[in-house]
Design a protein around this motif. Structure first.
Motif, PDB file in Angstrom:
ATOM      1  N   GLY A  32       0.818  -1.214   0.000  1.00 57.55           N
ATOM      2  CA  GLY A  32       0.000   0.000   0.000  1.00 57.55           C
ATOM      3  C   GLY A  32       0.845   1.255   0.000  1.00 57.55           C
ATOM      4  O   GLY A  32       0.543   2.222  -0.708  1.00 57.55           O
ATOM      5  N   LEU A  33       1.905   1.244   0.797  1.00 53.11           N
ATOM      6  CA  LEU A  33       2.813   2.394   0.829  1.00 53.11           C
ATOM      7  C   LEU A  33       3.467   2.624  -0.525  1.00 53.11           C
ATOM      8  O   LEU A  33       3.585   3.763  -0.989  1.00 53.11           O
ATOM      9  CB  LEU A  33       3.893   2.191   1.888  1.00 53.11           C
ATOM     10  N   ILE A  34       3.896   1.539  -1.153  1.00 51.30           N
ATOM     11  CA  ILE A  34       4.537   1.656  -2.469  1.00 51.30           C
ATOM     12  C   ILE A  34       3.571   2.258  -3.481  1.00 51.30           C
ATOM     13  O   ILE A  34       3.919   3.181  -4.222  1.00 51.30           O
ATOM     14  CB  ILE A  34       5.057   0.287  -2.943  1.00 51.30           C
ATOM     15  N   ALA A  35       2.347   1.762  -3.493  1.00 53.39           N
ATOM     16  CA  ALA A  35       1.343   2.288  -4.432  1.00 53.39           C
ATOM     17  C   ALA A  35       1.083   3.767  -4.181  1.00 53.39           C
ATOM     18  O   ALA A  35       0.984   4.564  -5.123  1.00 53.39           O
ATOM     19  CB  ALA A  35       0.048   1.486  -4.315  1.00 53.39           C
ATOM     20  N   THR A  36       0.994   4.132  -2.924  1.00 52.56           N
ATOM     21  CA  THR A  36       0.745   5.532  -2.574  1.00 52.56           C
ATOM     22  C   THR A  36       1.910   6.418  -2.993  1.00 52.56           C
ATOM     23  O   THR A  36       1.715   7.494  -3.560  1.00 52.56           O
ATOM     24  CB  THR A  36       0.505   5.660  -1.058  1.00 52.56           C
ATOM     25  N   MET A  37       3.114   5.952  -2.732  1.00 53.64           N
ATOM     26  CA  MET A  37       4.286   6.744  -3.107  1.00 53.64           C
ATOM     27  C   MET A  37       4.401   6.882  -4.621  1.00 53.64           C
ATOM     28  O   MET A  37       4.756   7.943  -5.134  1.00 53.64           O
ATOM     29  CB  MET A  37       5.550   6.116  -2.528  1.00 53.64           C
ATOM     30  N   GLU A  38       4.082   5.808  -5.335  1.00 51.07           N
ATOM     31  CA  GLU A  38       4.160   5.848  -6.797  1.00 51.07           C
ATOM     32  C   GLU A  38       3.090   6.745  -7.410  1.00 51.07           C
ATOM     33  O   GLU A  38       3.253   7.213  -8.531  1.00 51.07           O
ATOM     34  CB  GLU A  38       4.055   4.440  -7.373  1.00 51.07           C
ATOM     35  N   SER A  39       2.005   6.994  -6.675  1.00 49.16           N
ATOM     36  CA  SER A  39       0.934   7.829  -7.204  1.00 49.16           C
ATOM     37  C   SER A  39       1.372   9.282  -7.374  1.00 49.16           C
ATOM     38  O   SER A  39       0.772  10.020  -8.149  1.00 49.16           O
ATOM     39  CB  SER A  39      -0.296   7.771  -6.280  1.00 49.16           C
ATOM     40  N   GLY A  40       2.402   9.684  -6.618  1.00 50.17           N
ATOM     41  CA  GLY A  40       2.889  11.052  -6.719  1.00 50.17           C
ATOM     42  C   GLY A  40       2.022  12.073  -6.015  1.00 50.17           C
ATOM     43  O   GLY A  40       2.197  13.277  -6.194  1.00 50.17           O
TER      44      GLY A  40
END
Length: 77
Positions: A32-40
């Motif tokens: 979830g953190l990775i997805a959030t960070m990748e969202s920009g």
């Protein structure tokens, strides 16, 4: 402009990990953190907080996997 939603890092989530944290839960939070960070969509400060939490989660997962590996080696003896 909202800063955080869902699985993003929060001040409470940036504290030390519980030793009882299940591997599966840690991996799920890390994803979830990775997805959030990748969202920009995070501020620089929130990205840093999420990164630190992710590093803690990764270290926890590696530790748990190491313990399991040791147990498997003992069983195979």
């Amino acid at each position: 402009m909202p800063k955080k939603t869902g699985a993003e890092a929060t001040p409470a989530s940036s504290t030390s990990l519980s030793p009882d944290l299940r591997y599966e839960d840690a991996v799920s939070e890390l994803e979830g953190l990775i997805a959030t960070m990748e969202s920009g969509k995070l501020s620089l400060e929130d990205t840093l907080t999420a990164y630190k939490r992710g590093a803690e989660l990764l270290k926890h997962c590696q530790h748990v996997l190491g313990q399991v590996e040791q147990q498997v080696k003992m069983v195979q003896g």
